[in-house]
Structures are given as C-alpha cells and as structure tokens.
Design a protein around this motif. Structure first.
Motif, PDB file in Angstrom:
ATOM      1  N   VAL A 163       0.837  -1.203   0.000  1.00 20.77           N
ATOM      2  CA  VAL A 163       0.000   0.000   0.000  1.00 20.77           C
ATOM      3  C   VAL A 163       0.869   1.250   0.000  1.00 20.77           C
ATOM      4  O   VAL A 163       0.607   2.205  -0.742  1.00 20.77           O
ATOM      5  CB  VAL A 163      -0.972  -0.015   1.206  1.00 20.77           C
ATOM      6  CG1 VAL A 163      -1.640   1.333   1.401  1.00 20.77           C
ATOM      7  CG2 VAL A 163      -2.011  -1.106   1.019  1.00 20.77           C
ATOM      8  N   VAL A 164       1.912   1.262   0.809  1.00 17.22           N
ATOM      9  CA  VAL A 164       2.819   2.412   0.852  1.00 17.22           C
ATOM     10  C   VAL A 164       3.514   2.579  -0.496  1.00 17.22           C
ATOM     11  O   VAL A 164       3.652   3.698  -1.006  1.00 17.22           O
ATOM     12  CB  VAL A 164       3.844   2.250   1.997  1.00 17.22           C
ATOM     13  CG1 VAL A 164       4.952   3.281   1.892  1.00 17.22           C
ATOM     14  CG2 VAL A 164       3.140   2.362   3.335  1.00 17.22           C
ATOM     15  N   GLU A 165       3.927   1.484  -1.087  1.00 16.06           N
ATOM     16  CA  GLU A 165       4.579   1.539  -2.398  1.00 16.06           C
ATOM     17  C   GLU A 165       3.631   2.090  -3.466  1.00 16.06           C
ATOM     18  O   GLU A 165       4.025   2.924  -4.289  1.00 16.06           O
ATOM     19  CB  GLU A 165       5.049   0.137  -2.791  1.00 16.06           C
ATOM     20  CG  GLU A 165       5.792   0.058  -4.101  1.00 16.06           C
ATOM     21  CD  GLU A 165       6.204  -1.375  -4.423  1.00 16.06           C
ATOM     22  OE1 GLU A 165       6.197  -1.721  -5.616  1.00 16.06           O
ATOM     23  OE2 GLU A 165       6.517  -2.137  -3.497  1.00 16.06           O
ATOM     24  N   ALA A 166       2.379   1.666  -3.441  1.00 17.32           N
ATOM     25  CA  ALA A 166       1.397   2.173  -4.398  1.00 17.32           C
ATOM     26  C   ALA A 166       1.143   3.660  -4.174  1.00 17.32           C
ATOM     27  O   ALA A 166       1.025   4.432  -5.137  1.00 17.32           O
ATOM     28  CB  ALA A 166       0.094   1.391  -4.279  1.00 17.32           C
ATOM     29  N   TYR A 167       1.062   4.074  -2.917  1.00 17.12           N
ATOM     30  CA  TYR A 167       0.855   5.492  -2.605  1.00 17.12           C
ATOM     31  C   TYR A 167       2.026   6.332  -3.105  1.00 17.12           C
ATOM     32  O   TYR A 167       1.837   7.395  -3.698  1.00 17.12           O
ATOM     33  CB  TYR A 167       0.678   5.673  -1.095  1.00 17.12           C
ATOM     34  CG  TYR A 167       0.490   7.100  -0.681  1.00 17.12           C
ATOM     35  CD1 TYR A 167      -0.689   7.775  -0.961  1.00 17.12           C
ATOM     36  CD2 TYR A 167       1.493   7.786  -0.011  1.00 17.12           C
ATOM     37  CE1 TYR A 167      -0.875   9.086  -0.584  1.00 17.12           C
ATOM     38  CE2 TYR A 167       1.328   9.098   0.365  1.00 17.12           C
ATOM     39  CZ  TYR A 167       0.140   9.753   0.083  1.00 17.12           C
ATOM     40  OH  TYR A 167      -0.020  11.054   0.453  1.00 17.12           O
ATOM     41  N   GLN A 168       3.251   5.862  -2.906  1.00 18.19           N
ATOM     42  CA  GLN A 168       4.421   6.582  -3.380  1.00 18.19           C
ATOM     43  C   GLN A 168       4.441   6.658  -4.902  1.00 18.19           C
ATOM     44  O   GLN A 168       4.831   7.667  -5.491  1.00 18.19           O
ATOM     45  CB  GLN A 168       5.700   5.930  -2.851  1.00 18.19           C
ATOM     46  CG  GLN A 168       5.884   6.132  -1.374  1.00 18.19           C
ATOM     47  CD  GLN A 168       7.075   5.359  -0.831  1.00 18.19           C
ATOM     48  OE1 GLN A 168       7.581   4.431  -1.468  1.00 18.19           O
ATOM     49  NE2 GLN A 168       7.501   5.710   0.371  1.00 18.19           N
ATOM     50  N   GLU A 169       3.994   5.586  -5.549  1.00 14.75           N
ATOM     51  CA  GLU A 169       3.920   5.578  -7.014  1.00 14.75           C
ATOM     52  C   GLU A 169       2.915   6.611  -7.501  1.00 14.75           C
ATOM     53  O   GLU A 169       3.135   7.300  -8.502  1.00 14.75           O
ATOM     54  CB  GLU A 169       3.548   4.175  -7.499  1.00 14.75           C
ATOM     55  CG  GLU A 169       3.765   3.940  -8.966  1.00 14.75           C
ATOM     56  CD  GLU A 169       5.241   3.974  -9.367  1.00 14.75           C
ATOM     57  OE1 GLU A 169       5.511   4.368 -10.521  1.00 14.75           O
ATOM     58  OE2 GLU A 169       6.096   3.614  -8.562  1.00 14.75           O
ATOM     59  N   ILE A 170       1.789   6.729  -6.809  1.00 12.96           N
ATOM     60  CA  ILE A 170       0.783   7.727  -7.176  1.00 12.96           C
ATOM     61  C   ILE A 170       1.358   9.138  -6.997  1.00 12.96           C
ATOM     62  O   ILE A 170       1.117  10.019  -7.833  1.00 12.96           O
ATOM     63  CB  ILE A 170      -0.496   7.539  -6.338  1.00 12.96           C
ATOM     64  CG1 ILE A 170      -1.206   6.270  -6.775  1.00 12.96           C
ATOM     65  CG2 ILE A 170      -1.420   8.736  -6.449  1.00 12.96           C
ATOM     66  CD1 ILE A 170      -2.348   5.849  -5.871  1.00 12.96           C
ATOM     67  N   LEU A 171       2.115   9.348  -5.943  1.00 13.92           N
ATOM     68  CA  LEU A 171       2.716  10.678  -5.721  1.00 13.92           C
ATOM     69  C   LEU A 171       3.731  11.032  -6.796  1.00 13.92           C
ATOM     70  O   LEU A 171       3.914  12.222  -7.096  1.00 13.92           O
ATOM     71  CB  LEU A 171       3.392  10.725  -4.347  1.00 13.92           C
ATOM     72  CG  LEU A 171       2.445  10.745  -3.138  1.00 13.92           C
ATOM     73  CD1 LEU A 171       3.267  10.759  -1.851  1.00 13.92           C
ATOM     74  CD2 LEU A 171       1.544  11.947  -3.185  1.00 13.92           C
ATOM     75  N   ARG A 172       4.371  10.054  -7.376  1.00  6.89           N
ATOM     76  CA  ARG A 172       5.368  10.309  -8.429  1.00  6.89           C
ATOM     77  C   ARG A 172       4.745  10.560  -9.798  1.00  6.89           C
ATOM     78  O   ARG A 172       5.452  10.945 -10.729  1.00  6.89           O
ATOM     79  CB  ARG A 172       6.341   9.141  -8.513  1.00  6.89           C
ATOM     80  CG  ARG A 172       7.346   9.092  -7.393  1.00  6.89           C
ATOM     81  CD  ARG A 172       8.438   8.102  -7.715  1.00  6.89           C
ATOM     82  NE  ARG A 172       7.973   6.741  -7.575  1.00  6.89           N
ATOM     83  CZ  ARG A 172       8.193   5.962  -6.534  1.00  6.89           C
ATOM     84  NH1 ARG A 172       8.897   6.402  -5.526  1.00  6.89           N
ATOM     85  NH2 ARG A 172       7.726   4.732  -6.488  1.00  6.89           N
ATOM     86  N   MET A 173       3.451  10.336  -9.931  1.00  6.82           N
ATOM     87  CA  MET A 173       2.802  10.532 -11.227  1.00  6.82           C
ATOM     88  C   MET A 173       2.773  12.017 -11.602  1.00  6.82           C
ATOM     89  O   MET A 173       2.500  12.863 -10.749  1.00  6.82           O
ATOM     90  CB  MET A 173       1.366  10.020 -11.202  1.00  6.82           C
ATOM     91  CG  MET A 173       1.227   8.545 -11.213  1.00  6.82           C
ATOM     92  SD  MET A 173      -0.521   8.135 -11.242  1.00  6.82           S
ATOM     93  CE  MET A 173      -0.437   6.404 -11.481  1.00  6.82           C
TER      94      MET A 173
END
Length: 95
Positions: A83-93
């Motif tokens: 979940v944290v990894e997915a959230y960080q990926e969303i922030l990098r978009m």
C-alpha cells in the motif's frame, strides 16, 4: 399496457434487489474483516503462549499458534508495504 410488458416490468422489479450493491461489501469492509481476523489470530497466539507458560497448553499447540501468528503479522506487513509503495507511485505521477 400489454401483459408481456407488465411481465417484463415485474421481472425487472423482482431482479433489482438481487443486483443492488451491498453497502457492506466494499474495500473498507474487506480490509476491516482482514484486520479483525489478524487481530483474532494474534490474540489466540498470545492466549496460547500464556497458557503454555502456565503449563496448561500442549507444546504442539503453542508452536502451531505462534506459526499462525507469525504468518498473520508477516502478511499484514507485506500488505502495508504494498500500500505504501502504491501510494508513493501515485505521488510520483505527473499531473
């Protein structure tokens, strides 16, 4: 109205509650159930460990309960990491 149209309308009305979404079956309910199950598993492991310290539990039961608790905690940690990894990926978009 024709009888066929009334039959179709009645069939639609009968089928509608079956296809209506269940408000308790969303992602929040799924995660809530998972957390409750993990908490129950950890509590069972703790209770078995306490019983083993008092000499009231079988060593095999203790090992089994601790293995289940370890698996539950590792699963929760893995899900948290994803979940944290997915959230960080969303922030990098890019926006």
């Amino acid at each position: 109205m024709e009888i066929a149209a009334l039959g179709a309308l009645r069939g639609y009305a009968d089928a509608r509650p079956v296809t209506a979404p269940n408000p308790g079956s969303g992602p929040g309910a799924v995660f809530g159930d998972a957390v409750r199950n993990m908490t129950a598993t950890v509590a069972k492991g703790e209770a078995t460990a306490k019983a083993a310290m008092l000499g009231e539990a079988d060593p095999h039961a203790l090992v089994s309960a601790l293995a289940q608790t370890e698996l539950a905690v590792e699963t929760a940690a893995t899900i948290r990491d994803k979940v944290v990894e997915a959230y960080q990926e969303i922030l990098r978009m890019p926006v």
